[in-house]
Enzyme design. Structure first.
Site, mmCIF file in Angstrom:
data_model
loop_
_atom_site.group_PDB
_atom_site.id
_atom_site.type_symbol
_atom_site.label_atom_id
_atom_site.label_comp_id
_atom_site.label_asym_id
_atom_site.label_seq_id
_atom_site.Cartn_x
_atom_site.Cartn_y
_atom_site.Cartn_z
ATOM 1 N N ASP A 98 6.074 76.714 19.612
ATOM 2 C CA ASP A 98 7.188 77.786 18.611
ATOM 3 C C ASP A 98 8.326 77.719 19.662
ATOM 4 O O ASP A 98 8.327 78.017 20.716
ATOM 5 C CB ASP A 98 6.438 79.106 18.543
ATOM 6 C CG ASP A 98 6.547 79.274 17.231
ATOM 7 O OD1 ASP A 98 7.828 79.409 16.555
ATOM 8 O OD2 ASP A 98 5.739 79.674 16.292
ATOM 9 N N ASP A 193 11.866 78.659 14.796
ATOM 10 C CA ASP A 193 11.811 79.798 14.135
ATOM 11 C C ASP A 193 12.831 80.011 13.396
ATOM 12 O O ASP A 193 13.886 79.988 14.183
ATOM 13 C CB ASP A 193 11.240 80.949 15.182
ATOM 14 C CG ASP A 193 11.049 82.157 14.471
ATOM 15 O OD1 ASP A 193 10.093 82.283 13.846
ATOM 16 O OD2 ASP A 193 11.644 83.369 14.613
ATOM 17 N N GLU A 247 11.721 76.362 10.550
ATOM 18 C CA GLU A 247 11.388 77.248 9.486
ATOM 19 C C GLU A 247 12.657 77.646 8.908
ATOM 20 O O GLU A 247 13.565 78.355 9.482
ATOM 21 C CB GLU A 247 10.617 78.292 10.197
ATOM 22 C CG GLU A 247 10.046 79.323 8.987
ATOM 23 C CD GLU A 247 9.786 80.784 9.680
ATOM 24 O OE1 GLU A 247 9.169 81.825 9.004
ATOM 25 O OE2 GLU A 247 10.803 81.298 10.441
ATOM 26 N N HIS A 319 0.904 82.559 9.651
ATOM 27 C CA HIS A 319 0.678 83.870 10.332
ATOM 28 C C HIS A 319 1.446 85.076 9.700
ATOM 29 O O HIS A 319 1.333 86.145 10.049
ATOM 30 C CB HIS A 319 0.907 83.996 11.691
ATOM 31 C CG HIS A 319 2.264 83.484 12.046
ATOM 32 N ND1 HIS A 319 3.141 82.466 11.795
ATOM 33 C CD2 HIS A 319 3.387 84.358 12.703
ATOM 34 C CE1 HIS A 319 4.190 82.312 12.141
ATOM 35 N NE2 HIS A 319 4.621 83.656 12.543
ATOM 36 N N ASP A 320 2.502 84.306 8.748
ATOM 37 C CA ASP A 320 3.266 85.320 7.984
ATOM 38 C C ASP A 320 2.959 85.692 6.652
ATOM 39 O O ASP A 320 3.394 86.598 5.847
ATOM 40 C CB ASP A 320 4.632 85.027 8.073
ATOM 41 C CG ASP A 320 5.469 85.060 9.199
ATOM 42 O OD1 ASP A 320 5.100 85.712 10.183
ATOM 43 O OD2 ASP A 320 6.481 84.502 9.406
HETATM 44 O O1 TEU Z 1 9.597 84.446 10.346
HETATM 45 C C1 TEU Z 1 10.689 84.491 9.671
HETATM 46 C C2 TEU Z 1 10.611 85.114 8.275
HETATM 47 O O2 TEU Z 1 11.264 84.420 7.182
HETATM 48 C C3 TEU Z 1 9.810 86.064 8.192
HETATM 49 O O3 TEU Z 1 10.255 87.217 8.757
HETATM 50 C C4 TEU Z 1 9.438 86.592 6.535
HETATM 51 O O4 TEU Z 1 10.453 86.859 6.183
HETATM 52 C C5 TEU Z 1 8.469 87.406 6.668
HETATM 53 O O5 TEU Z 1 7.501 87.448 7.918
HETATM 54 C C6 TEU Z 1 7.525 87.394 5.425
HETATM 55 O O6 TEU Z 1 6.733 88.432 5.725
HETATM 56 C C7 TEU Z 1 9.622 84.052 11.663
HETATM 57 C C8 TEU Z 1 8.111 84.179 12.156
HETATM 58 O O7 TEU Z 1 7.360 83.397 11.694
HETATM 59 C C9 TEU Z 1 7.640 85.813 12.288
HETATM 60 O O8 TEU Z 1 6.310 85.731 12.744
HETATM 61 C C10 TEU Z 1 8.757 86.341 13.000
HETATM 62 O O9 TEU Z 1 7.993 87.978 12.813
HETATM 63 C C11 TEU Z 1 10.179 86.262 12.623
HETATM 64 O O10 TEU Z 1 10.503 84.857 12.341
HETATM 65 C C12 TEU Z 1 11.033 86.707 13.768
HETATM 66 O O11 TEU Z 1 10.793 86.001 14.698
#
Ligand code: TEU
Ligand code: CA
Length: 545
Positions: A98, A193, A247, A319-320
C-alpha cells in the site's frame, strides 16, 4: 489486448492487523502471514496486496504513516517483511504494498519539521492563516489549527493525517525515493491510496455549502494529478516490472481512461466506486434498499466503457467496505449468494480482487454497541451524525450495516477460541458466527464457498477467454439477472446469475456449450433457483465434449 501478468492473476488483499497473530498479542502480524502462505497457495491467488504495515501511530490503523522505511513493531521488523517477500516469491506469489502518500501521519518527521517551518519542510503540507471551508472524508472539518505554527493545516481524513503538498517538487522526490526503496527490496507494485486526491487547488478556495465533502471540486481529480502520476511513472515505475492500482473514489470512465490509458503512462488500473453505491446515495451513510439492477448497471457501464481499451479492477469488498453477502446477497442463502456474487464479478474483464474472508463467505459483525467499534471513521461519523440531530438508534443502525469494522474482524481460521486467529483477546472482537464460518469448516465441506472460489480461480487459469475476452451484456433489462458473454475468436463464455432470493423464470438453454460451473447440484428446467449461477463454455469450431 496486451498480455500482462497482473491481468491474469487473482489478487488477495490482506489486512495485516486481522489476518493471523503469530505471537498471541491479539494483533495480526507479518510472521502470521508467512505461516499462511500455504493456504494462499492452495487458494490459487498470484498476488498479495498488503494493507499498510509501516510505522504508524495507528490512528487510522496504518493509513497514517510516520516512517515509510520501517515496520510497525506490532507487525514485525524489516527482516520479517524481507522474509515475507522471499517466501511469497518462492511460492510464485507477488507482493503489492500500500502506498499512502496523499497524507502522512502528523507524527512523521516531515510534519514535525513543517510545524517548526524548518528549511524545505515548511511547505511540505498545506498551511493557511484562515480556516478554509472544506469537509473531511471522516466527517467534520478538513482544516484544523496547529497551535505551534499558528496556522491551519489540511487533512482530508483524520486530524492525524495531514495532506502532503504535491505541488512542492521536494515532496515528489521524497515519494519517488520511498517507492524505489520498496521496489528495490523486491515488491511488485503498489495500491495507491486515494491517489486522485493528491493534487489540489493550492489557493484553497472555500467550498460552497454541501452536506458532504465540502470543497471537493478543489481536490478531486485536479488536472495536476496527471502530471504528477506521469512523473512517478517516468522516473520510477517504468524502471521496474511492477504494476499500480489507484484507489479513486469519484471517478468516471473518462477520468479513469486518462489515468490508465497505457499511452499516457500513469497507472495500470483503478478501483472505481460506482457499484459501491448500489445500496446508498452518493456516500454509504445515506442508505437505500439494494436491488440487483443497482449493482449490474454500474458494473456493466464500466465493462462496456473500458471494453478492449482500459482495464478494470473487479472487487466487491475491501477493508473499507461492509461484507458483500450482507449488502448484495442474503444471510439466508449465504453459500448461494456468496458464490453467485463470485461468478457475477470474476468472469468479467479486469483483474479480480478477493478481500480476506470473502473466500469463506464471512459476514458483517454488526456489533450492537459503539464501544465495540475501533475504527476512527465510525466514531467520527457517529459524532457528526449526532451533532446533525440524528438519534443514537439511527446512527447505530447505519454503523451496524456500514462500519468499516464489519470487514476488519479477525480472519476465521477454525472453531477454536478467537477463531484460531490468536489465543489472546483480539484488538477487535471476532464475529460471533466463527464456529460455523471458518476456513477449517469450509475446507471439510463438499459444497463450500472456499472450494467454489478455488474452482473459479482454476477456471481463470484454464480459459484465457475469462482474462482477455471481450464483454457483452445479455438480458440487460431483466431486473433480476446478471448475465453476460465473454468471447474471443476461439472461445466463448456465458454467465447467467439470479441476483435474487426468489426463483426466476429462465427458459434459455445452451445445449452446445459445456456448463463448467454452477452453485447448485441440480438444475431445474425453465427456472433459476435463488442466487443460482451458471457458467457455460464453448470452444468455437469444436463439438460439445
Ligand atoms: O480510503 C479512502 C476512501 O475513499 C475511504 O475513506 C472511504 O471514503 C471510506 O473508507 C468509506 O468508508 C483509503 C483507505 O482505504 C482507508 O482505509 C483510509 O482510511 C483512507 O484512505 C485514508 O488513508
Ligand atoms: Ca501479533
Amino acid at each position: 489486448m496486451k498480455k500482462q501478468w497482473f491481468k491474469e492473476e487473482f489478487v488477495y488483499q490482506i489486512y495485516p492487523r486481522s489476518f493471523k497473530d503469530s505471537n498471541n498479542d491479539g494483533i495480526g502480524d507479518i510472521p502470521g502471514i508467512i505461516e499462511k502462505i500455504p493456504y494462499l497457495k492452495e487458494l490459487g491467488v498470484g498476488i498479495i496486496w498488503l494493507s499498510p504495515v509501516y510505522k504508524s501511530p495507528m490512528e487510522d490503523f496504518g493509513y497514517d504513516i510516520s516512517d515509510y522505511r520501517d515496520i510497525a513493531p506490532e507487525f514485525g521488523t524489516m527482516d520479517d517483511i524481507k522474509r515475507l517477500i522471499k517466501e511469497l516469491h518462492k511460492a510464485k506469489i507477488r507482493l503489492v504494498m500500500d502506498l499512502v502518500v496523499n497524507h502522512t501521519s502528523s507524527a512523521h518527521e516531515w510534519f514535525q519539521k513543517s510545524v517548526k517551518k524548518e528549511g524545505k519542510y515548511a511547505d511540505y503540507y498545506h498551511w493557511e492563516d484562515k480556516k478554509k471551508k472544506w469537509g473531511s472524508f471522516f466527517g467534520g472539518d478538513a482544516w484544523s489549527y496547529n497551535e505551534e505554527r499558528g496556522q491551519y493545516y489540511l487533512h482530508l481524513f483524520a486530524k492525524g493525517q495531514p495532506d502532503l503538498n504535491w505541488d512542492n517538487p521536494d515532496v515528489r522526490e521524497e515519494v519517488k525515493d520511498l517507492m524505489r526503496f520498496w521496489l528495490d527490496l523486491g515488491v511488485d507494485g503498489f495500491r495507491c491510496d486515494v491517489i486522485n486526491l493528491i493534487a489540489k487547488n493550492n489557493q484553497h478556495p472555500n467550498g460552497p455549502w454541501s452536506p458532504i465533502l465540502r470543497g471537493r471540486k478543489y481536490y478531486l481529480n485536479h488536472p495536476n494529478l496527471h502530471k504528477y502520476l506521469h512523473e512517478l511513472h517516468r522516473d520510477v515505475l517504468s524502471k521496474y516490472d511492477c504494476f499500480t492500482v489507484g484507489e479513486t473514489a469519484f471517478v468516471n470512465p473518462k477520468v479513469a481512461d486518462l489515468l490508465t490509458n497505457p499511452l499516457r503512462q500513469e497507472l495500470d488500473m483503478v478501483f472505481q466506486f460506482d457499484h459501491m453505491g448500489a445500496d446508498n446515495y452518493f456516500i454509504k451513510w445515506f442508505m437505500k434498499k439494494f436491488k440487483p439492477m443497482n449493482l449490474k448497471k454500474p458494473l456493466a457501464k464500466w465493462q462496456n466503457q473500458l471494453n478492449g481499451k482500459g482495464w478494470n479492477s473487479l472487487y466487491l469488498e475491501n477493508h473499507d467496505q461492509p461484507r458483500s453477502i450482507n449488502r448484495f446477497g442474503s444471510l439466508d442463502y449465504r453459500y448461494e449468494s456468496a458464490t453467485m456474487l463470485a461468478v457475477m464479478l470474476y468472469f468479467q474483464q479486469g483483474t479480480p480482487y478477493i478481500y480476506q474472508g470473502q473466500e469463506i463467505g464471512m459476514t458483517n459483525a454488526a456489533f450492537e454497541t459503539l464501544d465495540k467499534y475501533q475504527d476512527i471513521e465510525t466514531h467520527n461519523i457517529y459524532r457528526t451524525g449526532r451533532k446533525m440531530g440524528m438519534s443514537h438508534k439511527r446512527m447505530m443502525n447505519k454503523i451496524k450495516m456500514m462500519s468499516r469494522d464489519n470487514a476488519r474482524t479477525p480472519m476465521q481460521w477454525d472453531d477454536n477460541a478467537n477463531a484460531g486467529f490468536s489465543t489472546h483477546d483480539p484488538w477487535l472482537s471476532v464475529n460471533d458466527n466463527y464456529k460455523e464460518i471458518n476456513v477449517a469448516a469450509e475446507a471439510k465441506k463438499d459444497q463450500s464457498v472456499l472450494h467454489f472460489f478455488q474452482r473459479v480461480i482454476e477456471l481463470r487459469k484454464k480459459y484465457p477467454v475469462i482474462v482477455y475476452g471481450k464483454y457483452e451484456d445479455l438480458d440487460f433489462y431483466h431486473k433480476d439477472l446478471y448475465s453476460y458473454r465473454r468471447f474471443t475468436k476461439t472461445e466463448e463464455i456465458i454467465v447467467v446469475c439470479n441476483g435474487t432470493s426468489k426463483e426466476v423464470v429462465y427458459e434459455k438453454n445452451y445445449p452446445d456449450y459445456n456448463m463448467i460451473l454452477t452453485n447448485y447440484r441440480d438444475q431445474v428446467d425453465g427456472l433459476l433457483q435463488p442466487y443460482e449461477a451458471r457458467v457455460f463454455h464453448k470452444s468455437l469450431g469444436q463439438k460439445k465434449k
